[in-house]
Design an enzyme around this catalytic site. Sequence first.
Site: not given
Ligand SMILES: [Zn+2]
Length: 264
Positions: A137-138, A141, A201
């Site tokens: 997830h990071e 980004h 997100e």
């Molecule tokens: Zn996030």
Amino acid sequence: MSDTKLSKLVQRREILMGLAAGTMVPFLSGCAENDALGRSQLMLISDNDLMQLSDAAWEESLKEERVLRDPYYARRLQRVGNRVVASSGLDHLNWEFVVLDSPTVNAWVLPNGKVAFYKGILDLMDTDDQVAAVMGHEIGHVAARHSAERASQRMAAQYGMSIVESYLGGRSDMQYNSDIAAALGAGVTFGVLMPYSRQHEYEADRLGIDYMVAGRYDPRHAIDFWMGMSQLHSGNEMAFMSTHPSNDDRIAAMRAHMTGSGYV
Ligand SMILES: [Zn+2]
């Protein structure tokens, strides 16, 4: 006015005009295209500047926070980080994975590939697959250039061109600006919690799951982890939930992405 002063002023004005022509105008009709996302983004910061600001934010974070020297934690984060980076295709960055010695439940990443997990969040993870869920997830980004987009949006919306000008004219003032550090991702360190937008997100979730699968992690652990985090969210001390809002819609979207992509 001296010649030097004048030429400096003209030079700076031209940089600003160039910036306006190169970025502000395309903003009106659509801006930099991001291949990982298949959409365009507002980009007021050059890659070079982004790296310099990120390097400064990382250096400052390592001064502010205490690095955990326990080899069990360090090895675990390194092991998962290397594998997820390899599947993300972002191996041109100089990645670094650091465990910070704090019960804070959070993790963050800077656009220059510097990743921080707090001991508090790692202690909630039973499996490497769950570490990979947050790591993916990071890193999502980063691939999605969310930090640069967020910083650009803030610059454009809140400060207008004046901050762009001060940024170009007096860079040193900006280097340790907590607001910019927060926009880049190191918000917890600087005490400015800046949540990612829902769109960011969703995008990071989707990319994170793709990286998990490419790295041969079980993506279902992402669902387990986020559901657990949702349940834990009763307390206000959950930094991760302040910067990464979680909800049933996101979990449903992750499930749909996994099913739609034939991962499960
Ligand atoms: Zn996030």
